[in-house]
Design an enzyme around this catalytic site. Structure first.
Site, PDB file in Angstrom:
ATOM      1  N   GLU A 211      -0.478 -12.766   5.688  1.00 56.72           N
ATOM      2  CA  GLU A 211      -0.833 -12.694   4.146  1.00 56.72           C
ATOM      3  C   GLU A 211      -1.282 -14.123   3.899  1.00 56.72           C
ATOM      4  O   GLU A 211      -0.165 -15.145   3.659  1.00 56.72           O
ATOM      5  CB  GLU A 211       0.035 -12.435   3.173  1.00 56.72           C
ATOM      6  CG  GLU A 211       0.516 -10.933   3.264  1.00 56.72           C
ATOM      7  CD  GLU A 211      -0.220 -10.147   2.773  1.00 56.72           C
ATOM      8  OE1 GLU A 211      -0.975 -10.314   1.781  1.00 56.72           O
ATOM      9  OE2 GLU A 211      -0.217  -8.796   3.038  1.00 56.72           O
ATOM     10  N   CYS A 245      -1.647 -17.367  -4.803  1.00 61.12           N
ATOM     11  CA  CYS A 245      -2.819 -17.001  -3.669  1.00 61.12           C
ATOM     12  C   CYS A 245      -3.793 -16.273  -4.464  1.00 61.12           C
ATOM     13  O   CYS A 245      -5.145 -16.489  -3.899  1.00 61.12           O
ATOM     14  CB  CYS A 245      -2.044 -16.208  -2.610  1.00 61.12           C
ATOM     15  SG  CYS A 245      -1.188 -14.872  -3.203  1.00 61.12           S
TER      16      CYS A 245
HETATM   17  P1  NAD Z   1       2.808 -22.755   4.907  1.00 67.85           P
HETATM   18  O1  NAD Z   1       1.874 -22.293   5.708  1.00 67.85           O
HETATM   19  O2  NAD Z   1       2.847 -24.325   4.659  1.00 67.85           O
HETATM   20  O3  NAD Z   1       4.340 -22.451   4.909  1.00 67.85           O
HETATM   21  C1  NAD Z   1       4.576 -21.002   4.766  1.00 67.85           C
HETATM   22  C2  NAD Z   1       5.830 -20.935   5.807  1.00 67.85           C
HETATM   23  O4  NAD Z   1       5.514 -21.166   7.094  1.00 67.85           O
HETATM   24  C3  NAD Z   1       7.058 -21.431   5.509  1.00 67.85           C
HETATM   25  O5  NAD Z   1       8.017 -20.741   5.597  1.00 67.85           O
HETATM   26  C4  NAD Z   1       6.948 -22.671   6.437  1.00 67.85           C
HETATM   27  O6  NAD Z   1       8.247 -23.261   6.627  1.00 67.85           O
HETATM   28  C5  NAD Z   1       6.424 -21.914   7.769  1.00 67.85           C
HETATM   29  N1  NAD Z   1       5.846 -22.856   8.421  1.00 67.85           N
HETATM   30  C6  NAD Z   1       5.448 -24.213   8.327  1.00 67.85           C
HETATM   31  N2  NAD Z   1       4.814 -24.717   9.332  1.00 67.85           N
HETATM   32  C7  NAD Z   1       5.122 -23.983  10.402  1.00 67.85           C
HETATM   33  C8  NAD Z   1       4.530 -23.832  11.680  1.00 67.85           C
HETATM   34  N3  NAD Z   1       3.954 -24.952  12.270  1.00 67.85           N
HETATM   35  N4  NAD Z   1       5.010 -22.752  12.378  1.00 67.85           N
HETATM   36  C9  NAD Z   1       5.443 -21.863  12.080  1.00 67.85           C
HETATM   37  N5  NAD Z   1       5.681 -21.672  10.569  1.00 67.85           N
HETATM   38  C10 NAD Z   1       5.493 -22.566   9.822  1.00 67.85           C
HETATM   39  O7  NAD Z   1       2.231 -22.055   3.262  1.00 67.85           O
HETATM   40  P2  NAD Z   1       2.843 -22.836   2.024  1.00 67.85           P
HETATM   41  O8  NAD Z   1       2.521 -24.207   1.666  1.00 67.85           O
HETATM   42  O9  NAD Z   1       4.089 -22.498   1.771  1.00 67.85           O
HETATM   43  O10 NAD Z   1       1.864 -21.478   1.096  1.00 67.85           O
HETATM   44  C11 NAD Z   1       0.617 -21.938   0.473  1.00 67.85           C
HETATM   45  C12 NAD Z   1      -0.449 -21.159   0.952  1.00 67.85           C
HETATM   46  O11 NAD Z   1      -0.235 -19.705   1.349  1.00 67.85           O
HETATM   47  C13 NAD Z   1      -1.715 -20.950   0.275  1.00 67.85           C
HETATM   48  O12 NAD Z   1      -3.133 -21.014   1.201  1.00 67.85           O
HETATM   49  C14 NAD Z   1      -1.625 -19.646  -0.513  1.00 67.85           C
HETATM   50  O13 NAD Z   1      -3.029 -19.221  -0.717  1.00 67.85           O
HETATM   51  C15 NAD Z   1      -0.969 -18.757   0.579  1.00 67.85           C
HETATM   52  N6  NAD Z   1      -0.143 -17.768   0.126  1.00 67.85           N
HETATM   53  C16 NAD Z   1      -0.593 -16.489   0.591  1.00 67.85           C
HETATM   54  C17 NAD Z   1       0.090 -15.351  -0.174  1.00 67.85           C
HETATM   55  C18 NAD Z   1      -0.521 -14.036  -0.089  1.00 67.85           C
HETATM   56  O14 NAD Z   1       0.326 -13.192  -0.164  1.00 67.85           O
HETATM   57  N7  NAD Z   1      -1.577 -13.763   0.403  1.00 67.85           N
HETATM   58  C19 NAD Z   1       1.199 -15.752  -1.126  1.00 67.85           C
HETATM   59  C20 NAD Z   1       1.435 -16.779  -1.380  1.00 67.85           C
HETATM   60  C21 NAD Z   1       0.815 -17.943  -0.852  1.00 67.85           C
END
Ligand code: NAD
Length: 462
Positions: A211, A245
């Site tokens: 997502e 998002c």
């Molecule tokens: P992120 O990718 O930084 O983090 C999300 C999760 O991934 C966290 O739990 C984090 O700890 C983990 N993570 C971070 N680095 C990682 C790695 N190297 N390997 C594995 N996991 C890792 O995202 P964010 O900043 O929390 O969220 C923002 C983004 O998420 C935006 O692009 C937004 O559009 C998207 N988003 C999408 C939805 C959806 O439902 N489609 C919902 C909310 C946010």
């Protein structure tokens, strides 16, 4: 917590699954009911945690995180017995006599990563779906919303029993978790990290849902009611200070309406949040200093109109409208994910289609128009995770619609039945009678030439 500890935890969870801890509908409903009860009893703590993490107004916490999840649980509990039933399907002539059905089977141990912007909802909604489908779960909340993450850990300790556990931490811990073998991974977050998760999943050929995000456009037709459209647009764009998002990332307006739109948007923001929105109790904070700096840098633009003043210490960013920007500017290169609204003036719909089509497929697409034919043309021409006509972000609140992206905005879907389906393997089962087998094609094939001939002749029936 070391790698060995994570390994032991996952193994313990796997044993719970093998013991059949969520095998029956009764067991799943019992856990869903405990979640429901816990949420109702801890509504205040949930709202407080969201306030500490993001300064969310209670109304936004209640609508988008608490109520959203309670209605999802309600729906799942109501429908679960019909979803769990094996689905009988017809059997083709070649296989008669026989009976066929599809059984929804839980994957086993699933891993859920969530993002920080709706930290409660984005962890609970996939967890509900995972439980409904009979899986045991490792939950990894975002480290950027630590108060909500702690509360989720408490919740899981209180009610999760042996069916779930929470692992806290950042990117390093996430990578450690991904060393383990899971049966399904459900990831919410950025496209960049999503790619890393997909790489890790490839090691064990683990199926996954991503997502993700992206730039969701909002296309406005001529002759719309600008005041009413602006109210709907601003309500969705600045909800959670633009950190959604599915927030409209930028809007496209007919060139002749550019100045009216700019003025009405500014007035609407002021009507909603006052002349200095960063002082408004109804206006959410930016999640981190890093994002605040990123957004402030993005908003440095000669045409930028800032409404009020930011409160940098409190990470309250003033809403910014950037009228008349062009497609190749930095603001149009990355997902904004904050309270900045660029406006692009267009001359023709062909130009709009060309530009949007040349970019990654968005998570959401918005159209404002009085004409059904205009919206139909946009829906038919452009690919996106979802579309909402004459409003924004509301499409995700209908559990009868699948929620998910396409291409770089994600793969897979959930909410309502689609969540149950996502966390279930659809197992095909064919049952043949033990003693009767009319059509055989066993070797030696000599004297059985009639069979291909028969099949050829009656192909349509087999
Ligand atoms: P992120 O990718 O930084 O983090 C999300 C999760 O991934 C966290 O739990 C984090 O700890 C983990 N993570 C971070 N680095 C990682 C790695 N190297 N390997 C594995 N996991 C890792 O995202 P964010 O900043 O929390 O969220 C923002 C983004 O998420 C935006 O692009 C937004 O559009 C998207 N988003 C999408 C939805 C959806 O439902 N489609 C919902 C909310 C946010």
């Amino acid at each position: 917590m070391g790698e060995l500890h994570i390994q032991n935890q996952v193994q313990t969870l796997r044993k719970s699954f093998q013991r059949g801890i969520l095998k029956t509908q009764k067991q799943r409903i019992a856990l869903l009911s405990s979640m429901q009860k816990w949420i109702v009893e801890h509504e205040k703590e949930i709202a407080e945690a969201l306030d500490k993490d993001l300064g969310k107004p209670f109304m936004e916490s209640y609508l988008a995180e608490i109520q959203f999840i309670l209605s999802e649980i309600h729906l799942v509990k109501k429908k679960l017995s019909s979803w769990m039933k094996a689905k009988k399907v017809s059997t083709n002539l070649l296989n008669l006599p026989g009976k066929s059905e599809i059984i929804s089977e839980p994957y086993g141990v699933v891993l859920i990563f969530s993002a920080w912007n709706y930290p409660f909802q984005l962890m609970m909604a996939p967890w509900i779906a995972a439980v409904a489908a009979g899986n045991v779960t490792v939950l990894k909340p975002s480290e950027l919303s630590p108060h909500t993450a702690q509360l989720i850990e408490k919740m899981v300790k209180d009610i999760g029993g042996e069916a779930a556990l929470v692992i806290q931490g950042g990117a390093d811990r996430a990578q450690q978790i991904l060393e383990e073998r899971f049966d399904y991974i459900f990831y919410t977050g950025s496209t960049l990290v999503g790619q890393k998760v997909m790489e890790a999943a490839a090691k064990y050929i683990t199926p996954l849902t991503l997502e993700l995000g992206g730039k969701s456009p909002c296309i406005v037709d001529r002759d719309v009611d600008i005041e009413e459209s602006a109210r709907r647009l601003v309500s969705g764009k600045f909800f959670n200070a633009g950190q959604s998002c599915v927030a409209p990332d930028y809007i496209l307006v007919p060139r002749e309406d550019l100045s009216t739109w700019t003025q009405v948007l500014e007035e609407t923001i002021q009507q909603f949040y006052g002349t200095d929105p960063s002082n408004s109790p109804d206006y959410t904070r930016i999640i981190s200093d890093r994002h605040m700096t990123r957004l402030q840098k993005l908003s440095e633009h000669p045409q930028a109109m800032q409404i009020g003043h930011p409160q940098v210490q409190q990470r309250k960013m003033a809403p910014v409208i950037v009228p008349n920007i062009s497609w190749d500017e930095p603001l149009m290169k990355e997902e904004i994910f904050g309270p900045i609204l660029p406006i692009i003036a267009y001359d023709s719909m062909e130009e709009v289609f060309d530009k949007i089509e040349s970019r990654e497929k968005p998570l959401a697409l918005y159209v404002f128009s009085k004409k059904k034919s205009f919206a139909d043309q946009v829906i038919a021409r452009l690919s996106s995770g979802s579309v909402c006509v004459n409003h924004v972000i509301l499409q995700i609140t209908n559990p009868n619609l699948p929620f998910g992206g396409v291409g770089h905005s994600g793969m897979g879907r959930y909410h309502g039945y689609f969540g149950f389906e996502t966390f279930s393997h659809q197992k095909s089962v064919m049952r043949k009678p033990h003693s009767f087998n009319p059509i055989t094609a066993y070797p030696p094939y000599e004297k059985k030439e009639f069979l291909p001939k028969l099949l050829k002749k009656f192909q349509a029936f087999f």
